[in-house]
Design an enzyme around this catalytic site. Structure first.
Site, PDB file in Angstrom:
ATOM      1  N   GLU A  35       7.418 -10.872  29.496  1.00  0.00           N
ATOM      2  CA  GLU A  35       7.052 -10.319  28.193  1.00  0.00           C
ATOM      3  C   GLU A  35       6.891 -11.453  27.180  1.00  0.00           C
ATOM      4  OE1 GLU A  35       8.177  -5.968  27.699  1.00  0.00           O
ATOM      5  OE2 GLU A  35       9.899  -7.143  27.083  1.00  0.00           O
ATOM      6  N   HIS A  49      16.180  -8.850  27.084  1.00  0.00           N
ATOM      7  CA  HIS A  49      14.989  -8.582  26.271  1.00  0.00           C
ATOM      8  C   HIS A  49      14.931  -9.591  25.120  1.00  0.00           C
ATOM      9  CE1 HIS A  49      12.090  -6.701  23.642  1.00  0.00           C
ATOM     10  NE2 HIS A  49      11.701  -5.985  24.685  1.00  0.00           N
ATOM     11  N   ASN A  97      10.326   1.591  27.198  1.00  0.00           N
ATOM     12  CA  ASN A  97      11.448   1.040  26.427  1.00  0.00           C
ATOM     13  C   ASN A  97      11.362   1.621  25.011  1.00  0.00           C
ATOM     14  OD1 ASN A  97      13.375  -0.471  25.139  1.00  0.00           O
ATOM     15  ND2 ASN A  97      12.292  -2.443  25.325  1.00  0.00           N
ATOM     16  N   SER A 134       2.468  -5.053  24.277  1.00  0.00           N
ATOM     17  CA  SER A 134       1.283  -4.344  23.781  1.00  0.00           C
ATOM     18  C   SER A 134       0.506  -3.603  24.859  1.00  0.00           C
ATOM     19  CB  SER A 134       0.363  -5.314  23.017  1.00  0.00           C
ATOM     20  OG  SER A 134       1.020  -5.776  21.851  1.00  0.00           O
ATOM     21  N   LYS A 188      13.455   1.437  22.705  1.00  0.00           N
ATOM     22  CA  LYS A 188      14.169   0.612  21.706  1.00  0.00           C
ATOM     23  C   LYS A 188      15.037   1.514  20.813  1.00  0.00           C
ATOM     24  CE  LYS A 188      10.533  -2.770  22.170  1.00  0.00           C
ATOM     25  NZ  LYS A 188       9.732  -3.814  21.601  1.00  0.00           N
ATOM     26  N   GLY A 231       4.567  -5.993  20.506  1.00  0.00           N
ATOM     27  CA  GLY A 231       4.328  -5.277  19.254  1.00  0.00           C
ATOM     28  C   GLY A 231       3.221  -5.847  18.385  1.00  0.00           C
ATOM     29  N   GLU A 272      14.141  -9.379  22.133  1.00  0.00           N
ATOM     30  CA  GLU A 272      14.708  -8.957  20.834  1.00  0.00           C
ATOM     31  C   GLU A 272      16.212  -9.213  20.801  1.00  0.00           C
ATOM     32  OE1 GLU A 272      13.020  -5.036  20.892  1.00  0.00           O
ATOM     33  OE2 GLU A 272      11.063  -5.888  20.446  1.00  0.00           O
TER      34      GLU A 272
HETATM   35  P1  PGA Z   1       5.447  -3.314  22.992  1.00  0.00           P
HETATM   36  O1  PGA Z   1       6.927  -3.741  23.442  1.00  0.00           O
HETATM   37  O2  PGA Z   1       4.854  -2.522  24.146  1.00  0.00           O
HETATM   38  O3  PGA Z   1       5.640  -2.473  21.772  1.00  0.00           O
HETATM   39  O4  PGA Z   1       4.695  -4.557  22.745  1.00  0.00           O
HETATM   40  C1  PGA Z   1       7.211  -4.127  24.755  1.00  0.00           C
HETATM   41  C2  PGA Z   1       8.658  -4.470  24.889  1.00  0.00           C
HETATM   42  O5  PGA Z   1       9.238  -5.041  23.948  1.00  0.00           O
HETATM   43  O6  PGA Z   1       9.286  -4.185  25.921  1.00  0.00           O
END
Ligand code: PGA
Length: 245
Positions: free
Chosen positions: A166, A96, A8, A209, A10, A172, A98
């Site tokens: 997630e 997601h 992903n 992560s 983003k 992150g 976010e």
């Molecule tokens: P990350 O993000 O691997 O940077 O923690 C995962 C995600 O948001 O899909």
């Protein structure tokens, strides 16, 4: 069975980065594989699709979002699933955290997006996950079950679905749940979707992560069908390590 590895990206990248990284992915046996899915920003999907076709690459493409509107029309700024399908997209991320948090996406809207994806014959990657406070309070079972309930309202027949657990406290942050914590939630999801399992293929991912350092252990767990990778998917070396599983 090979595990599904979804990148992903983003809102990251540029034309030159897409060109460099996708050519590197096309030339590597680790990343040029059918179980690798790349969710690049939608503005780069056309380019990604051209590079994939020209290089004869096996990895798949995903979109990070889709419109709630199914048919073409007066919806300024929107992109529907059939447009994405034309670009060679096979998977679309829906829900997601976010987008749930920053763009206030709620269940009704997510339901429309899921219907849009399914009606075009594409595969949703439906994300769920709790905040730290919800986990600490011990309310996360109920919270995650409520997030899954949107699936019960689907009208389109479900042939294939990917669900990514997630936890928001892991995205992150470098903080990764224990394998027991991951497995407990994936079992909860499995129990929820078991009614669908006779007629649909359901793939359960962990995301948050994931890196070249911890991916082997996570992917090695029997309950984990794959991973959704954010930050580490932006570095070709790190992502290749994850795909080397
Ligand atoms: P990350 O993000 O691997 O940077 O923690 C995962 C995600 O948001 O899909």
């Amino acid at each position: 069975m090979s595990k599904l590895i979804v990148a992903n990206w983003k809102m990251n990248g540029s034309i030159s980065q897409i060109k460099n990284d996708l050519l590197a992915y096309s030339n590597s046996v680790l990343t040029n594989a059918e179980n690798v899915v790349l969710a690049v920003p939608s503005v780069y999907l056309y380019l990604a699709s051209e590079i994939k076709m020209k290089s004869g690459a096996n990895y798949k493409l995903a979109a990070q979002d889709v419109s709630i509107f199914q048919h073409n029309g007066a919806y300024t700024g929107e992109i529907n699933a059939s447009m994405l399908k034309e670009l060679g997209v096979e998977y679309i991320i829906v829900g997601h955290s976010e987008r749930r948090t920053l763009l206030n996406e709620r269940d009704n809207l997510l339901l429309s997006k899921l219907e849009n994806v399914l009606s075009s014959g594409l595969i949703p990657i439906f994300c769920i996950g709790e905040e730290k406070i919800t986990r600490d309070n011990g309310d996360y079972h109920e919270f995650l079950t409520n997030q899954l309930k949107v699936l019960e309202k689907l009208k389109n027949p479900l042939k294939e679905l990917v669900i990514a657990y997630e936890p928001i406290w892991s995205i992150g942050t470098g903080v990764v749940p224990t394998l027991e914590q991951i497995s407990e939630v994936l079992k909860l999801i499995h129990a929820f979707v078991q009614n669908y399992l006779t007629h649909a293929k359901i793939t359960l991912l962990y995301g948050g992560s994931v890196s070249g350092k911890n991916s082997k252990e996570i992917l090695g767990h029997g309950d984990v069908d794959g991973v959704l990778v954010g930050g580490a998917s932006l570095k070709v070396d790190d992502f290749s390590k994850i795909c080397a599983y």
